[in-house]
Design a protein around this motif. Structure first.
Motif, PDB file in Angstrom:
ATOM      1  N   GLY A  76      -3.657   3.368  -2.254  1.00 16.65           N
ATOM      2  CA  GLY A  76      -3.177   3.150  -3.631  1.00 16.65           C
ATOM      3  C   GLY A  76      -1.835   3.848  -3.818  1.00 16.65           C
ATOM      4  O   GLY A  76      -0.882   3.287  -4.354  1.00 16.65           O
ATOM      5  N   ASN A  77      -1.740   5.085  -3.339  1.00 21.06           N
ATOM      6  CA  ASN A  77      -0.462   5.797  -3.389  1.00 21.06           C
ATOM      7  C   ASN A  77       0.608   5.000  -2.640  1.00 21.06           C
ATOM      8  O   ASN A  77       1.742   4.885  -3.099  1.00 21.06           O
ATOM      9  CB  ASN A  77      -0.555   7.179  -2.740  1.00 21.06           C
ATOM     10  CG  ASN A  77      -1.601   8.079  -3.371  1.00 21.06           C
ATOM     11  OD1 ASN A  77      -2.403   8.680  -2.681  1.00 21.06           O
ATOM     12  ND2 ASN A  77      -1.598   8.169  -4.683  1.00 21.06           N
ATOM     13  N   ARG A 101       0.803   1.899  -2.293  1.00 17.32           N
ATOM     14  CA  ARG A 101       1.284   0.749  -3.066  1.00 17.32           C
ATOM     15  C   ARG A 101       2.527   1.187  -3.848  1.00 17.32           C
ATOM     16  O   ARG A 101       3.533   0.469  -3.894  1.00 17.32           O
ATOM     17  CB  ARG A 101       0.225   0.259  -4.049  1.00 17.32           C
ATOM     18  CG  ARG A 101       0.820  -0.882  -4.822  1.00 17.32           C
ATOM     19  CD  ARG A 101      -0.010  -1.535  -5.858  1.00 17.32           C
ATOM     20  NE  ARG A 101       0.608  -2.820  -6.162  1.00 17.32           N
ATOM     21  CZ  ARG A 101       0.398  -3.511  -7.241  1.00 17.32           C
ATOM     22  NH1 ARG A 101      -0.483  -3.105  -8.126  1.00 17.32           N
ATOM     23  NH2 ARG A 101       1.029  -4.652  -7.441  1.00 17.32           N
ATOM     24  N   GLY A 150       3.807   5.286 -10.445  1.00 12.18           N
ATOM     25  CA  GLY A 150       2.717   4.383 -10.800  1.00 12.18           C
ATOM     26  C   GLY A 150       2.470   4.475 -12.304  1.00 12.18           C
ATOM     27  O   GLY A 150       2.911   5.434 -12.950  1.00 12.18           O
ATOM     28  N   ASP A 202       0.008   5.370 -13.917  1.00  8.64           N
ATOM     29  CA  ASP A 202      -0.696   6.591 -14.328  1.00  8.64           C
ATOM     30  C   ASP A 202       0.272   7.760 -14.520  1.00  8.64           C
ATOM     31  O   ASP A 202      -0.096   8.779 -15.113  1.00  8.64           O
ATOM     32  CB  ASP A 202      -1.778   6.970 -13.299  1.00  8.64           C
ATOM     33  CG  ASP A 202      -1.203   7.121 -11.907  1.00  8.64           C
ATOM     34  OD1 ASP A 202      -0.306   6.338 -11.546  1.00  8.64           O
ATOM     35  OD2 ASP A 202      -1.638   8.024 -11.174  1.00  8.64           O
ATOM     36  N   HIS A 240       1.749  -1.165 -11.112  1.00  8.70           N
ATOM     37  CA  HIS A 240       0.365  -1.119 -11.550  1.00  8.70           C
ATOM     38  C   HIS A 240      -0.525  -0.629 -10.406  1.00  8.70           C
ATOM     39  O   HIS A 240      -0.074  -0.444  -9.282  1.00  8.70           O
ATOM     40  CB  HIS A 240      -0.098  -2.474 -12.096  1.00  8.70           C
ATOM     41  CG  HIS A 240      -0.959  -2.266 -13.306  1.00  8.70           C
ATOM     42  ND1 HIS A 240      -2.123  -1.530 -13.253  1.00  8.70           N
ATOM     43  CD2 HIS A 240      -0.810  -2.649 -14.588  1.00  8.70           C
ATOM     44  CE1 HIS A 240      -2.660  -1.480 -14.451  1.00  8.70           C
ATOM     45  NE2 HIS A 240      -1.884  -2.142 -15.291  1.00  8.70           N
ATOM     46  N   HIS A 241      -1.792  -0.468 -10.719  1.00  8.41           N
ATOM     47  CA  HIS A 241      -2.681   0.162  -9.744  1.00  8.41           C
ATOM     48  C   HIS A 241      -3.184  -0.774  -8.664  1.00  8.41           C
ATOM     49  O   HIS A 241      -3.313  -1.975  -8.872  1.00  8.41           O
ATOM     50  CB  HIS A 241      -3.885   0.755 -10.469  1.00  8.41           C
ATOM     51  CG  HIS A 241      -3.534   1.995 -11.211  1.00  8.41           C
ATOM     52  ND1 HIS A 241      -4.044   2.321 -12.427  1.00  8.41           N
ATOM     53  CD2 HIS A 241      -2.683   2.990 -10.866  1.00  8.41           C
ATOM     54  CE1 HIS A 241      -3.532   3.470 -12.814  1.00  8.41           C
ATOM     55  NE2 HIS A 241      -2.699   3.887 -11.886  1.00  8.41           N
ATOM     56  N   ILE A 268      -6.573  -1.499  -7.125  1.00  9.30           N
ATOM     57  CA  ILE A 268      -7.951  -1.236  -7.534  1.00  9.30           C
ATOM     58  C   ILE A 268      -8.906  -1.687  -6.428  1.00  9.30           C
ATOM     59  O   ILE A 268      -8.525  -2.478  -5.538  1.00  9.30           O
ATOM     60  CB  ILE A 268      -8.312  -1.938  -8.868  1.00  9.30           C
ATOM     61  CG1 ILE A 268      -8.204  -3.465  -8.746  1.00  9.30           C
ATOM     62  CG2 ILE A 268      -7.433  -1.462 -10.008  1.00  9.30           C
ATOM     63  CD1 ILE A 268      -8.883  -4.208  -9.883  1.00  9.30           C
ATOM     64  N   LYS A 286      -9.671   1.771 -10.407  1.00  7.42           N
ATOM     65  CA  LYS A 286      -8.473   2.332  -9.786  1.00  7.42           C
ATOM     66  C   LYS A 286      -8.872   3.104  -8.532  1.00  7.42           C
ATOM     67  O   LYS A 286      -9.813   3.894  -8.566  1.00  7.42           O
ATOM     68  CB  LYS A 286      -7.788   3.288 -10.774  1.00  7.42           C
ATOM     69  CG  LYS A 286      -6.557   3.938 -10.192  1.00  7.42           C
ATOM     70  CD  LYS A 286      -6.079   5.130 -11.011  1.00  7.42           C
ATOM     71  CE  LYS A 286      -5.035   5.893 -10.209  1.00  7.42           C
ATOM     72  NZ  LYS A 286      -4.752   7.224 -10.707  1.00  7.42           N
ATOM     73  N   SER A 324      -8.776   6.032  -6.353  1.00  7.20           N
ATOM     74  CA  SER A 324      -8.313   7.402  -6.573  1.00  7.20           C
ATOM     75  C   SER A 324      -9.188   8.400  -5.829  1.00  7.20           C
ATOM     76  O   SER A 324     -10.350   8.118  -5.514  1.00  7.20           O
ATOM     77  CB  SER A 324      -8.272   7.735  -8.069  1.00  7.20           C
ATOM     78  OG  SER A 324      -9.585   7.875  -8.549  1.00  7.20           O
ATOM     79  N   TYR A 338     -11.645   5.379  -1.984  1.00  8.91           N
ATOM     80  CA  TYR A 338     -10.324   5.136  -1.395  1.00  8.91           C
ATOM     81  C   TYR A 338     -10.367   4.992   0.127  1.00  8.91           C
ATOM     82  O   TYR A 338     -11.334   5.405   0.782  1.00  8.91           O
ATOM     83  CB  TYR A 338      -9.357   6.264  -1.761  1.00  8.91           C
ATOM     84  CG  TYR A 338      -9.757   7.613  -1.214  1.00  8.91           C
ATOM     85  CD1 TYR A 338      -9.305   8.037   0.031  1.00  8.91           C
ATOM     86  CD2 TYR A 338     -10.577   8.464  -1.942  1.00  8.91           C
ATOM     87  CE1 TYR A 338      -9.664   9.266   0.540  1.00  8.91           C
ATOM     88  CE2 TYR A 338     -10.944   9.698  -1.437  1.00  8.91           C
ATOM     89  CZ  TYR A 338     -10.493  10.095  -0.201  1.00  8.91           C
ATOM     90  OH  TYR A 338     -10.856  11.312   0.303  1.00  8.91           O
ATOM     91  N   VAL A 380      -1.955  -5.836 -11.352  1.00  8.93           N
ATOM     92  CA  VAL A 380      -3.011  -5.083 -10.674  1.00  8.93           C
ATOM     93  C   VAL A 380      -3.271  -5.757  -9.331  1.00  8.93           C
ATOM     94  O   VAL A 380      -3.251  -6.986  -9.230  1.00  8.93           O
ATOM     95  CB  VAL A 380      -4.292  -5.114 -11.543  1.00  8.93           C
ATOM     96  CG1 VAL A 380      -5.479  -4.554 -10.774  1.00  8.93           C
ATOM     97  CG2 VAL A 380      -4.073  -4.328 -12.825  1.00  8.93           C
TER      98      VAL A 380
END
Ligand code: AMP
Ligand code: ZN
Length: 467
Positions: free
Chosen positions: A39-40, A42, A227, A229, A258-259, A261, A266, A268, A274, A302
């Motif tokens: 996710g990071n 991304r 991001g 967030d 965006h995240h 998911i 999400k 995380s 993750y 997303v």
């Protein structure tokens, strides 16, 4: 004309750099209390696309990405492991650089670390105290959001959600309870302490980015990314601190991806849902395929991570590689056609127009896949000549300066002992000795060589280890 949807103001705007032909970009980097998850990545790949596109368009880009090596999370995690903050974070910093390289993310010009910029932070805090935007409370220093009229402009906080008489010590909290936040935290048992002009203690998270961005990029600079967030509280607080201190805007354009998911949530660390890059490499996912997946969903949408989505990304990437293989290895009659240069020029225009429209990667990729389709028809009709093939291949590689998904290593760069192993594995595969073939594949992966089986044989990529 390049346009972006600026989070600050929420409108699409034509991008006007502060200095013509140059772009200064700040991106919030990793909090190094653990391995980064995909996710990071991304976020980092979206920022990489932004930067590579500017470079493709001829801009000089200065990119700064900070390393958050002191905050609530790094302190808690290093204490739990019984290590000093420095010893604890160093391993994750190096792992992060390894991951960036494996994902072909172009390095930033600088990776400033928070722990090496404490004087820059305390200078801002001292200025905020002097100007009355900050106040002391039990050894800590807080920013008074009531004193800064622009507070809430980035995240569009409703005035009734501002709790101006409350304070928050933690680095992360909800938008619904925007409060005075800690710029500087009083010494506490088990926490690192810096002796400074504003007293002993350690910084809050938000002041770190205010100090490091303006030190290396000036104020204002062009683009600040992260991001979604990060919008609240981190970027809202960065704006408040920096603008109250200097009276100037912090950055002109704010872009947020965006995240990523997974199963509707999400991705995380705190939820435990993750994958790290290492997790996926262990599942034999080609990092270029992961990069392709993370890159090819528009940054403001997303992105739902699934292994099926990875398969689709792999198939799409394979189409580009198969096409290149075809035009690079088939033999064509000498000469150049009238049609191909025109097709290439048209594809380039569409690719650039797509990305100029708030990084619309789908339009850009459509330009590439339409080109492939058209050239394939011409190949079938015998209308491609040798120079067309060379120019088409060079063109696709030129787009890859932005995409960064094609293998780049030349076979001759591989040491002979490793080349011999690749040949051994090929032989084992031909003899249907898949156990041995897999074993050799693993040995090669340990040596940094990733193999990809394509229909025309094996291709590979050398992943250089971080020196
Ligand atoms: P952190 O290490 O938590 O400070 O996060 C580093 C970057 O990753 C920030 O820009 C975050 O906004 C971004 N980020 C964190 N989780 C995700 C996610 N699931 N999808 C996209 N970006 C994320
Ligand atoms: Zn930041």
């Amino acid at each position: 004309m390049i346009e972006f949807l600026n989070t600050l103001g929420g409108k699409k705007e034509v991008f006007v750099p502060l200095v013509p032909g140059e772009v200064k970009v700040y991106t919030c980097g990793p909090t190094v209390y653990d391995f980064a998850h995909i996710g990071n990545f991304r976020a980092y790949i979206f920022e990489d696309l932004l930067k590579r596109f500017f470079q493709f368009m001829g801009y000089r880009v200065t990119h700064v990405m900070n390393i958050t090596d002191v905050d609530d999370k790094t302190i808690a995690a290093s204490n739990a492991r019984g290590l000093s903050l420095k010893d604890y974070t160093e391993a994750y910093i190096q792992a992060f650089f390894d991951d960036l390289r494996i994902l072909n993310i172009a390095p930033a010009d600088r990776y400033p670390r928070a722990t090496e910029h404490i004087p820059e932070m305390t200078q801002i805090i001292a200025g905020l105290l002097e100007k009355g935007y900050a106040y002391r409370q039990e050894g800590s220093v807080y920013f008074s959001i009531a004193k800064f009229p622009g507070y809430g402009k980035l995240s569009r906080i409703k005035p009734e959600d501002l709790r101006t008489s409350d304070r928050i010590e933690a680095d992360e909290y909800e938008k619904e309870s925007a409060r005075d936040f800690a710029l500087w935290k009083a010494p506490k048992e088990g926490e690192p302490v810096w002796e400074t002009e504003i007293g002993p203690g350690r910084p809050g998270w938000h002041i770190e980015c205010s100090a490091m961005s303006s030190k290396y990029l000036g104020q204002p600079f062009d683009i600040h990314c992260g991001g979604v967030d990060n919008i609240f509280p981190h970027h809202e607080n960065e704006i408040a601190q920096s603008e109250a201190y200097s009276g100037k805007p912090l950055a002109n354009v704010w872009l947020h991806c965006h995240h990523l998911i997974i199963n509707g949530k999400k991705m995380s660390k705190s939820k435990g849902n993750y994958f790290t890059l290492k997790d996926l490499l262990a599942k034999r996912i080609n990092p270029a395929v992961l990069r392709y997946l993370l890159l090819t969903t528009h940054y403001r949408r997303v992105l739902n991570f699934t292994f099926e989505a990875l398969d689709q990304a792999s198939a799409a990437l394979q189409r580009i590689k198969d096409f290149l293989y075809e035009i690079e290895t088939a033999s064509f009659p000498p000469g150049r056609s009238a049609a191909v240069p025109e097709l290439l020029a048209e594809a380039r225009t569409k690719f650039v127009d797509g990305l100029s429209d708030d990084l619309n990667i789908s339009l850009a990729l459509t330009a590439l896949f339409e080109l492939i389709k058209k050239i394939n028809v011409l190949i079938k009709d015998g209308k491609i000549l040798a120079d067309d093939a060379i120019e088409t291949s060079a063109f696709v590689y030129s787009l890859d300066r932005v995409l960064g998904v094609l293998p780049s290593t030349k076979e001759t760069e591989l040491p002979e002992e490793l080349r011999a192993k690749v040949r051994d594995r090929e032989r084992a595969r031909k003899e249907k000795n898949y156990g041995l073939a897999d074993e050799i594949r693993r040995e090669l992966a340990d040596a940094g060589v990733l193999l990809e089986d394509a229909k025309d044989g094996v291709r590979w990529k050398l992943i250089k280890k971080n020196e």
